[in-house]
Design a protein around this motif. Structure first.
Motif, PDB file in Angstrom:
ATOM      1  N   UNK A 359       0.847  -1.198   0.000  1.00  0.00           N
ATOM      2  CA  UNK A 359       0.000   0.000   0.000  1.00  0.00           C
ATOM      3  C   UNK A 359       0.871   1.232   0.000  1.00  0.00           C
ATOM      4  N   UNK A 402       6.781  15.501   1.442  1.00  0.00           N
ATOM      5  CA  UNK A 402       6.040  14.689   2.412  1.00  0.00           C
ATOM      6  C   UNK A 402       6.903  13.484   2.742  1.00  0.00           C
ATOM      7  N   UNK A 403       6.530  12.763   3.781  1.00  0.00           N
ATOM      8  CA  UNK A 403       7.300  11.559   4.087  1.00  0.00           C
ATOM      9  C   UNK A 403       6.714  10.824   5.270  1.00  0.00           C
ATOM     10  N   UNK A 404       7.126   9.565   5.407  1.00  0.00           N
ATOM     11  CA  UNK A 404       6.752   8.803   6.595  1.00  0.00           C
ATOM     12  C   UNK A 404       7.991   8.136   7.172  1.00  0.00           C
ATOM     13  N   UNK A 405       7.942   7.868   8.457  1.00  0.00           N
ATOM     14  CA  UNK A 405       9.013   7.118   9.111  1.00  0.00           C
ATOM     15  C   UNK A 405       8.400   5.836   9.637  1.00  0.00           C
ATOM     16  N   UNK A 407       7.556   2.841  11.925  1.00  0.00           N
ATOM     17  CA  UNK A 407       7.607   2.801  13.374  1.00  0.00           C
ATOM     18  C   UNK A 407       8.007   1.437  13.920  1.00  0.00           C
ATOM     19  N   UNK A 411       6.541  -2.261   9.362  1.00  0.00           N
ATOM     20  CA  UNK A 411       6.354  -1.120   8.464  1.00  0.00           C
ATOM     21  C   UNK A 411       7.598  -0.922   7.602  1.00  0.00           C
TER      22      UNK A 411
ATOM     23  N   UNK B  40      -1.452  -0.751  18.190  1.00  0.00           N
ATOM     24  CA  UNK B  40      -1.429   0.129  17.014  1.00  0.00           C
ATOM     25  C   UNK B  40      -2.793   0.130  16.357  1.00  0.00           C
ATOM     26  N   UNK B  74       5.391   7.654  19.427  1.00  0.00           N
ATOM     27  CA  UNK B  74       4.900   7.033  18.191  1.00  0.00           C
ATOM     28  C   UNK B  74       3.400   7.231  18.081  1.00  0.00           C
ATOM     29  N   UNK B  77       2.717  10.643  17.138  1.00  0.00           N
ATOM     30  CA  UNK B  77       3.075  10.868  15.732  1.00  0.00           C
ATOM     31  C   UNK B  77       2.019  10.286  14.803  1.00  0.00           C
ATOM     32  N   UNK B 184      -5.855  -1.401   9.222  1.00  0.00           N
ATOM     33  CA  UNK B 184      -4.416  -1.406   8.975  1.00  0.00           C
ATOM     34  C   UNK B 184      -3.852  -0.071   9.459  1.00  0.00           C
ATOM     35  N   UNK B 185      -3.012  -0.099  10.494  1.00  0.00           N
ATOM     36  CA  UNK B 185      -2.529   1.156  11.091  1.00  0.00           C
ATOM     37  C   UNK B 185      -1.783   2.025  10.079  1.00  0.00           C
ATOM     38  N   UNK B 186      -1.926   3.315  10.224  1.00  0.00           N
ATOM     39  CA  UNK B 186      -1.287   4.240   9.309  1.00  0.00           C
ATOM     40  C   UNK B 186       0.201   4.403   9.634  1.00  0.00           C
ATOM     41  N   UNK B 187       0.935   4.912   8.655  1.00  0.00           N
ATOM     42  CA  UNK B 187       2.325   5.290   8.902  1.00  0.00           C
ATOM     43  C   UNK B 187       2.336   6.639   9.618  1.00  0.00           C
ATOM     44  N   UNK B 188       3.402   6.915  10.340  1.00  0.00           N
ATOM     45  CA  UNK B 188       3.547   8.225  10.978  1.00  0.00           C
ATOM     46  C   UNK B 188       4.142   9.183   9.956  1.00  0.00           C
ATOM     47  N   UNK B 189       3.366  10.176   9.522  1.00  0.00           N
ATOM     48  CA  UNK B 189       3.883  11.092   8.501  1.00  0.00           C
ATOM     49  C   UNK B 189       4.711  12.181   9.148  1.00  0.00           C
TER      50      UNK B 189
END
Lengths: 556, 251
Positions: A359, A402-405, A407, A411, B40, B74, B77, B184-189
């Motif tokens: 995704x 934009x960006x994501x890290x 966790x 991921x 999460x 986290x 975030x 489905x947990x989101x990413x931390x933007x």
């Protein structure tokens, strides 16, 4: 044609394909030969012209093995593009000086290796004769599976005396046709030589046989707290001997250097059967995959496994920003930076449409460029702060939009899957022309844009690669293989690269695909030297004939 | 309505765990720690409810040692509005955590509590249920779907049970524990990571909340499961029968 059988098998494929596939980054497995046969051999007699409309059926003799699940093969419409080899093979003629296999040869090999390790049946040969991209197909009638260096030595000694061509083969994941026969060369597959010989827990020096799959070495080392200095998408199937022979690059080159730096020693068998044991004493320079000897053992320096890995996935508006980002990353992240990959909008689109379970981490908009940054260090807290500070700074400075890290490890794997799954996505999308170019970093995207202008709507140009190393993977994707498209691409892409002082083979190797093209990247004098070395070590040229070096030099 | 989500800091799901040589527990030094995957999912559900306008605030809570703050960060975030950290070094168990959460509920008065169904380090699957019992609130555990009706102040929860899916209707306030297929947990933007730095994490100790943390259970030993033995290829039916009879003793 046998439409009913085809329909039945297609239905089976679809049924198998819909089984849930757990698929984290590790289970990509191309090593198991899939049982399939081509229903009509007449299909392969394409006359070298346009291959539009030629399709191959997936028939099957027995039940399809579970490994058909492996996403390597296109599903859905269940028709797979197989390249028309006519256009390649007609350029090279089989050299008459190579002998053909006879029953005495078979008997010799059977006595030497045992019945089980001498394969002549169609199923095994089909998989071994075809490369992963399904672009190159040989017609070898014999597959040998030696279990020891001694057996390899005997095989080569015999082949050399009989002047039989030999193709060394590992995981068969190469992308340039270097690991499959061109005609009827004997295939020597090292997959049975898969033992780890020793591992020194203090120095990190690992000694293993050449047939060890990269991923199994990674798992072995994981228990001891170490990692392999290289990482590639094909890790589930590629073998270390092949990696070393090709001097494979991969995703961690940025941090750990190329295999040249990490391979401490080798044991290899030369064409005449002589065993060269330089395990741990000297560094050997193997350029020319599989053409100077067969690697049977390797000694590798493995770096300690560091606990803190962070992955960030970022969006940039243009290529210039990607470059500036890289410079900043080098400076701000310094020694913890371990990977810097980029992919463009087309690549992302492809990945989202053709890969399962993937995704978009940045779903709010489609960006022009995406960058994946990985850091590896020993202090979770400080690395994360470093990375986040760097990213926030870049966001504020407009370098990234934009960006994501990630966790957690899950991921991080998902993000890596996007980048590592691109070759597979390309395969599923249809036919692909693949180029591996080393270009000065500032020029990398110029070729992509020029290619797009040239091709217009006839094909889709997809770009991704190891920006940190100046390595572009240029892929041109079209619904079918089409010589008209190919004519637009080659030799333009090679000439362009050559003009800009780049290399036409950054990490994939020359193989069959670029055998005649070496002059684009190396001077005539350098190539002559390579030919001289080849003549010295393999005077009969039985090892991997027709590949790496141009034909004219190979047979003086 | 305020939603409170409890999150736990555990060994990352993808890490290969090892038992400590003295068999008192699992090796946690130098090992990657992350938010419990079910937590999460719980937080993600809370955020989605807030985004749909049915809640005004999401508060993330964690009970544990100082490093729990990372886990809360986290959570912030991902989008939680603020965090609460109840600091306690070692020796927590589900009942004690439930008591701490009860004390916090009395202070914060949330309309909904969402927890992960279980933690992947102890696999207890007890905290949510015990908390509901202590509060005398209704509970919907193993939720695979949650729908809120604000006017009627009820929640419809699809639960994954052994026999299939069970749907329950809960009066709010209630406790919901989440199962894998809920979302489905989101990413931390990055923008959210930046905002998280200025969000507040309030600190408490169990004493502040008048909770005594004690356990009636003592861990005697932690060992690895026995290693799988390699299979044996038999060459004939007779040999198979022989082995089943004499070695495996199943016939």
């Amino acid at each position: 044609m046998k439409m009913d059988r085809w329909r039945a098998s297609a239905r089976r494929i679809l049924k198998l394909s819909s089984r849930p596939n757990p698929a984290p980054r590790f289970t990509r497995d191309h090593s198991n030969p899939v049982r399939y046969g081509i229903v009509s051999s007449g299909l392969l007699h394409c006359s070298g012209g346009s291959c539009g409309g030629i399709r191959c059926y997936l028939g099957h003799k027995q039940s399809l093995s579970d490994h058909l699940q492996a996403r390597a093969f296109a599903l859905g419409a269940s028709l797979i593009q197989i390249r028309c080899f006519g256009s390649i093979a007609t350029k090279i003629q089989r050299n008459p000086k190579f002998a053909t296999i006879n029953s005495d040869d078979i008997r010799y090999f059977r006595d030497l290796l045992g019945e089980k390790n001498v394969k002549q049946d169609e199923d095994a040969l089909l998989a071994a004769n075809m490369d992963w991209m399904r672009k190159y197909k040989g017609s070898s009638k014999l597959l040998l599976l030696p279990r020891s260096t001694e057996e390899v030595s005997q095989i080569l000694k015999y082949c050399n005396s009989r002047c039989l061509g030999v193709v060394p083969q590992g995981g068969n994941t190469g992308l340039v046709g270097g690991s499959v026969p061109v005609f009827d060369e004997v295939i020597v597959n090292l997959g049975s030589m898969n033992k780890v010989i020793s591992f020194d827990e203090v120095s990190g020096i690992l000694v293993s046989e050449a047939g060890c799959i990269l991923e199994s070495l990674v798992n072995f080392l994981d228990n001891k707290g170490f990692i392999m200095p290289l990482d590639l998408g094909a890790k589930g199937s590629c073998q270390i001997g092949g990696n070393v022979s090709t001097n494979a690059g991969g995703l961690r080159l940025l941090r750990y250097g190329s295999l040249h730096a990490n391979v401490l020693g080798l044991e290899a068998v030369l064409a005449n059967g002589d065993v060269l044991d330089m395990l741990g004493t000297l560094r050997k320079d193997n350029t020319g995959e599989g053409s100077l000897g067969i690697v049977t053992k390797v000694s590798i320096l493995t770096p300690p496994k560091l606990s803190s890995v962070n992955v960030a996935f970022l969006a940039c508006t243009d290529y210039l920003s990607c470059q500036k980002l890289f410079l900043e990353a080098r400076r701000k992240l310094g020694e913890v930076l371990s990977a810097f990959e980029f992919l463009d909008e087309q690549a992302m689109d492809l990945a989202l449409n053709h890969l399962e379970g993937v995704r978009n981490p940045l779903p709010t908009a489609l960006h022009k460029f995406y960058v994946l940054i990985e850091t590896t260090g020993s202090d979770e807290q400080s690395d994360k702060e470093k990375l986040e500070a760097f990213l926030v700074h870049s966001l504020e400075g407009g370098l990234i939009s934009d960006g994501v890290v990630a966790q957690d490890i899950q991921q991080a794997s998902s993000v890596w899957n996007i980048r590592e799954g691109l070759p597979e996505a390309l395969m599923k999308a249809g036919a692909v022309y693949k180029y591996d170019l080393s270009i000065p970093v500032e020029k990398i995207y110029d070729i992509v844009e020029e290619m797009r202008n040239k091709l217009g709507h006839s094909a889709r140009v997809v770009a991704y690669g190891h920006l940190g190393d100046g390595n572009l993977h240029l892929n041109i994707s079209c619904p079918q293989y089409d010589d008209a498209v190919l004519a637009q691409i080659e030799p333009f892409v090679y000439e362009w690269t050559s003009k800009n002082r780049g290399s036409i083979s950054a990490e994939h190797g020359l193989g069959l695909m670029k055998a005649e093209k070496i002059f684009y990247s190396k001077s005539p004098a350098a190539v002559q030297l390579m030919a001289s070395v080849k003549n010295l070590l393999d005077p009969n040229h039985i090892l991997n004939p027709y590949k790496v070096l141009p034909q004219s030099l190979s047979f003086p | 309505m305020k939603i409170m989500v409890a999150v736990k800091r555990v060994v990352d799901y993808a890490v290969k765990i090892r038992v400590k040589p003295d068999k008192t527990g699992v090796e946690t030094q130098n090992v990657k720690m992350s938010m419990n995957p079910f937590c999460e999912i719980a937080l993600e559900e809370a955020l989605r409810i807030r985004e749909s306008g049915l809640a005004s605030e999401v508060v993330a809570v964690s009970v544990g040692p100082a490093q729990c703050v990372d886990t809360l960060r986290t959570g912030l975030a991902m989008g939680a509005d603020r965090g609460i950290h109840v600091e306690f070094k070692d020796g927590l168990n589900p009942l004690s955590v439930a008591k701490v959460l009860r004390a916090l509920v009395e202070a914060e008065k949330p309309g909904l509590l969402i927890l992960g169904k279980q933690a992947i380090d102890d696999d207890c699957n007890q905290t949510g249920q015990m908390l509901a019992g202590l509060l005398k609130w209704p509970q919907g555990t193993f939720a695979s779907k949650v729908t809120l009706d604000k006017e009627k102040r009820v929640a419809t929860v699809d639960r994954e049970v052994d026999g299939g899916i069970e749907t329950v209707l809960l009066d709010l306030p209630a406790v919901i524990t989440t199962d894998l297929r809920l979302n489905q947990p989101r990413y931390a933007t990055l923008p959210n990571i930046m905002k998280a730095k200025s969000k507040v994490i309030k600190k408490y100790t169990p004493e502040d909340l008048n909770v005594e943390i004690k356990s009636d259970l003592e861990v005697l030993q932690v060992t690895e499961p026995p290693k799988r033995k390699a299979g044996v290829v038999v060459s004939s039916v007779n040999e198979l029968i022989d082995k089943l009879k004499n070695e495996a003793r199943v016939i």
